[in-house]
Scaffold this motif. Structure first.
Motif, short mmCIF file in Angstrom:
data_model
loop_
_atom_site.label_atom_id
_atom_site.label_comp_id
_atom_site.label_asym_id
_atom_site.label_seq_id
_atom_site.Cartn_x
_atom_site.Cartn_y
_atom_site.Cartn_z
N GLN A 413 0.83 -1.21 0.00
CA GLN A 413 0.00 0.00 0.00
C GLN A 413 0.86 1.26 0.00
OE1 GLN A 413 -2.22 0.74 3.59
NE2 GLN A 413 -3.79 1.92 2.54
N LEU A 414 1.94 1.25 0.77
CA LEU A 414 2.80 2.43 0.85
C LEU A 414 3.47 2.76 -0.48
CD1 LEU A 414 4.58 2.07 4.32
CD2 LEU A 414 2.62 3.47 3.70
N LYS A 415 3.63 1.74 -1.33
CA LYS A 415 4.28 1.97 -2.62
C LYS A 415 3.39 2.76 -3.57
CE LYS A 415 6.90 -2.36 -2.37
NZ LYS A 415 7.10 -3.71 -2.97
N VAL A 416 2.06 2.68 -3.38
CA VAL A 416 1.14 3.30 -4.35
C VAL A 416 0.37 4.48 -3.79
CG1 VAL A 416 0.86 1.16 -5.64
CG2 VAL A 416 -0.71 1.66 -3.76
N GLU A 417 0.36 4.64 -2.46
CA GLU A 417 -0.40 5.74 -1.86
C GLU A 417 0.55 6.77 -1.28
OE1 GLU A 417 -3.70 4.79 0.56
OE2 GLU A 417 -4.35 3.12 -0.68
N GLU A 418 0.86 7.77 -2.09
CA GLU A 418 1.88 8.74 -1.73
C GLU A 418 1.44 9.69 -0.62
OE1 GLU A 418 3.03 10.75 -5.26
OE2 GLU A 418 3.97 8.98 -6.17
N GLU A 419 0.12 9.82 -0.41
CA GLU A 419 -0.34 10.78 0.60
C GLU A 419 -0.11 10.29 2.03
OE1 GLU A 419 -4.19 8.59 -0.71
OE2 GLU A 419 -2.25 9.15 -1.53
N LEU A 420 0.12 8.97 2.21
CA LEU A 420 0.36 8.44 3.54
C LEU A 420 1.84 8.54 3.89
CD1 LEU A 420 -1.83 5.19 3.48
CD2 LEU A 420 -2.32 7.32 4.68
N PRO A 421 2.15 8.76 5.20
CA PRO A 421 3.56 8.76 5.62
C PRO A 421 4.21 7.42 5.28
CG PRO A 421 2.14 9.59 7.36
CD PRO A 421 1.24 9.04 6.31
N ARG A 422 5.49 7.46 5.01
CA ARG A 422 6.18 6.24 4.58
C ARG A 422 6.57 5.39 5.79
NH1 ARG A 422 3.76 6.80 0.56
NH2 ARG A 422 4.91 5.13 -0.44
N LYS A 423 5.57 5.06 6.60
CA LYS A 423 5.81 4.28 7.81
C LYS A 423 4.70 3.24 7.96
CE LYS A 423 5.85 7.99 10.43
NZ LYS A 423 5.93 8.88 11.62
N ILE A 424 5.08 2.09 8.47
CA ILE A 424 4.12 1.04 8.80
C ILE A 424 3.88 1.08 10.30
CG2 ILE A 424 3.82 -1.46 9.01
CD1 ILE A 424 5.12 -1.79 6.32
N ASP A 425 2.65 0.87 10.72
CA ASP A 425 2.31 0.87 12.13
C ASP A 425 2.77 -0.45 12.75
OD1 ASP A 425 1.16 0.96 14.64
OD2 ASP A 425 -0.69 1.92 13.96
N GLU A 426 4.00 -0.45 13.25
CA GLU A 426 4.57 -1.67 13.80
C GLU A 426 3.83 -2.14 15.04
OE1 GLU A 426 6.76 -3.65 12.59
OE2 GLU A 426 7.54 -2.47 10.90
#
Length: 475
Positions: A413-426
């Motif tokens: 998801q992070l690769k295609v949705e640029e509006e989200l911060p580049r972080k995963i909720d660990e």
């Protein structure tokens, strides 16, 4: 224009018009009228909305949020208070005590025995304020809209009743209502650009939530089997008659159930709500009759996209983009969720009648990274979206509880949705690694639902104070 001259005159002759701190108003005007008895002693308070002076006596109407009532005042009864009344203007707020009678025309009226000025209005109500029509004023100065438009007041009365009904519906089914953070260090649970701010004490950036989903799922891990939240969400995106940057959602989660259970919950909730509001399962929205009688039809997203765009469930997201954009002559690097919804709305209207709510099912796996795939195919999700009158109102799926697959999906998801911060909720992923039971989730857009149920054409008409650009802001 502020009328300070009138304020000074009243203050010098009758004292400070803002000195009162209490008046014995125990009921709304509507309730007082419903309990009319000739000669009954009553007290009420409200804003003067009309007055007719006849020498030593006068008639007037005062109003509150529930309605209006006629009052009758006599000089020989009120003495100096009558002279004060003659100085008052439309918009002033008074408290009155007296007894009920009916006029020759049969109108219930209060014979005033005591009157108190509770607040002096310094600004006149707008011209033709009976039914304020200027949309700009209605949104910017909602208080004037509520004073002048009984229809607007009715919308927000009913909004409160609808929200209370929804809350009661879930509580009766042993769901517990919870509150989750509105300030989040990592926004998640949905697609959409977040609002960002900075927390000075912690010296970190935080985000206004775009959805409460990941925190509600943590509660499933913690052992709460049924939870719900009626919550405010924020997305830094466009504004339209269907979209507001600040909006209200219901999200509910139930352990050990799947999306088909949430279909039944949706049907039960909304059909019973419509029945409560109108004593019928049929409503009218913008000239269309909509029948909420269960069961509701199911429409296959996969079938619609195959029929219209020759898209297959196992096509990559890029392949789907190529086929859809080619057919529609769109120039785009990606298909946003909003674009998919808009296309789906158009296809439903094209191929199916919209006289009933419809569950759209069989979504492709890449459309919802938090949803579980069907057992017999990894390309189709256990998911539905509810469309009413061509408008998406609800979203639900069987929740993905595989932490390994969830990490993979969120990374993609992070690769295609640029509006989200580049972080995963660990922390969310760690909670899944402790084990989350199989569960179903449901999200309902409260504002859109109320638009439909109350036949309002714009989302701003069901939000008391919608966000607007300030008058002094530059374009």
């Amino acid at each position: 224009m502020i009328d300070l001259e009138k304020l000074e005159k009243i203050s010098s002759h009758y004292g400070n018009p803002y000195k009162e701190t209490h008046f014995a108003k125990y009921s709304y005007i509507k309730e007082i009228l419903n309990n009319f008895q000739e000669g009954k002693e009553v007290s009420s308070a409200g804003r003067i909305i009309a007055k007719r002076e006849h020498g030593k006596s006068s008639f007037a109407h005062i109003s509150d949020a529930s309605g209006k009532i006629q009052i009758y005042l006599r000089k020989d009864t009120l003495k100096d208070s009558y002279e004060l009344f003659k100085e008052l203007d439309i918009g002033d707020i008074v408290g009155i005590e007296g007894s009920f009678f009916k006029t020759k025309t049969g109108e219930p009226t209060i014979m005033v025995k005591r009157m108190v000025l509770l607040s002096k209005s310094l600004r006149p109500l707008p011209e033709k304020w009976h039914g304020l029509k200027d949309v700009e004023i209605r949104y910017r100065r909602r208080y004037l809209d509520l004073i002048s438009n009984p229809e607007a007041r009715d919308v927000f009365w009913k909004r409160s009743l609808i929200v209370s009904f929804i809350r009661d519906f879930f509580q009766k089914r042993n769901y517990i209502e919870v509150e989750t953070p509105m300030l989040q260090s990592i926004p998640g649970g949905a697609s959409g650009a977040p609002f960002v701010t900075h927390h000075n004490s912690l010296d970190i950036d935080v985000y206004l939530r775009i959805a409460p989903e990941l925190y509600l799922k943590r509660l499933l891990v913690g052992g709460f089997d049924k939870v719900f939240e009626i919550n405010r969400n924020f997305r830094n995106e466009g504004i339209s008659v269907r979209h507001s940057p600040e909006f209200t959602m219901l999200e509910a989660y139930c352990a050990y159930e799947n999306y088909e259970y949430m279909m039944r919950i949706c049907e039960d909730l909304l059909s019973s709500l419509v029945k409560r509001l109108y004593n019928s399962f049929t409503i009218e929205y913008q000239g269309k009759k909509i029948d909420f009688t269960p069961p509701w039809p199911k429409v296959s997203f996969s079938f619609l996209f195959k029929k219209e765009f020759d898209v297959n469930p196992d096509d990559s997201q890029g392949k789907v983009l190529e086929k859809v954009c080619g057919k529609l002559n769109l120039s785009s690097d990606e298909l946003s969720r909003t674009q998919i919804i808009n296309i789906t709305e158009e296809l439903i209207e094209k191929h199916y009648p919209v006289d009933k709510p419809a569950f759209v099912i069989d979504f492709f796996s890449w459309t919802a990274p938090l949803a579980k795939s069907k057992k017999d195919t990894s390309y189709i999700l256990e998911r539905f979206e509810l469309f009413i009158a061509g408008m998406e109102v609800a979203n639900s799926y069987s929740e993905l509880n595989d932490p390994v697959e969830q990490r993979k999906r969120l990374s993609e998801q992070l690769k295609v949705e640029e509006e989200l911060p580049r972080k995963i909720d660990e922390d969310f992923l760690e909670s899944l690694e402790h084990g989350m039971p199989p569960a179903a989730g449901l999200g309902i857009g409260i504002d859109r639902l109320i638009m439909l149920l109350l036949n309002q054409s714009s989302i701003r008409d069901v939000i008391l104070f919608p966000l607007l650009k300030p008058h002094d802001a530059k374009d």
